[in-house]
Scaffold this active site. Structure first.
Site, short mmCIF file in Angstrom:
data_model
loop_
_atom_site.label_atom_id
_atom_site.label_comp_id
_atom_site.label_asym_id
_atom_site.label_seq_id
_atom_site.Cartn_x
_atom_site.Cartn_y
_atom_site.Cartn_z
CB CYS A 1 -28.98 -5.60 -28.36
SG CYS A 1 -27.35 -5.10 -27.80
CB CYS B 1 -24.68 -6.14 -29.13
SG CYS B 1 -25.54 -7.55 -28.43
CB CYS C 1 -31.10 -16.85 -32.85
SG CYS C 1 -29.96 -15.47 -32.83
#
Length: 176
Positions: A13, A89, A97
């Site tokens: 998140c 989220c 990422c």
């Protein structure tokens, strides 16, 4: 996948202060002996939301040892290799990422941000309780999957279905 080892699960998140902390504690308890849970964020807030800890305590889950940390810690050499990574989220889901060692299975399990709720203490507490319930439901569904007898494609499909359970923030895709 086999049942004779412990699988690593990372919950992501953006702030790593509420939803991912809730999920880490719930998974660490419910998956004990089968799963090791971690959490991190792309832009960690640096502290765990006290309402998250209060909700975990109310449900009987561990509340100590958690910290808001960067997901970069899990992309460094020597970090635990993840088997599963779940974004909880929508912001973290849309971010670029790090490259994860071992190519873990991923899915988006978006839940509304309880820390964004304004209002009374009761309103805030209710938001955290709801987020914890939605996350626990997803985790219990995940834990019920027959990991040792399911192929990778079917498993990925189940992970996405779990993300679409009650409370999802993901918008259904439109058929073109």
């Amino acid at each position: 996948m086999t049942t004779d080892r412990v699988y690593n699960v990372l919950f992501l998140c953006t702030a790593n202060s509420s939803r991912s902390i809730l999920a880490e504690s719930i998974m660490e308890t419910e998956g004990k002996g089968r799963f090791k849970a971690y959490s991190a964020g792309s832009q960690p807030k640096g502290e765990v939301n006290p309402y998250a800890l209060k909700e975990l305590a109310a449900q009987g889950y561990p509340t100590t040892g958690f910290r808001s940390k960067s997901w970069d810690e899990f992309a460094e050499p020597g970090a635990p290799e993840m088997d599963f990574i779940f974004t909880v989220c929508d912001t973290a889901h849309g971010e670029a990422c790090p490259v994860w060692i071992g190519h873990p299975m991923t899915a988006h399990w978006g839940v509304e941000d309880p820390a964004a709720v304004e209002g009374s203490e009761v309103d805030k507490g209710r938001a955290f309780a709801q987020a914890a319930r939605f996350l626990k439901n997803r985790i219990i569904a995940f834990l019920s999957l027959p990991l040792s007898s399911i192929d990778k494609l079917a498993l990925q499909s189940h992970l996405h279905q779990i993300g679409a359970m009650e409370g999802t923030t993901a918008k259904p895709s439109k058929a073109g």
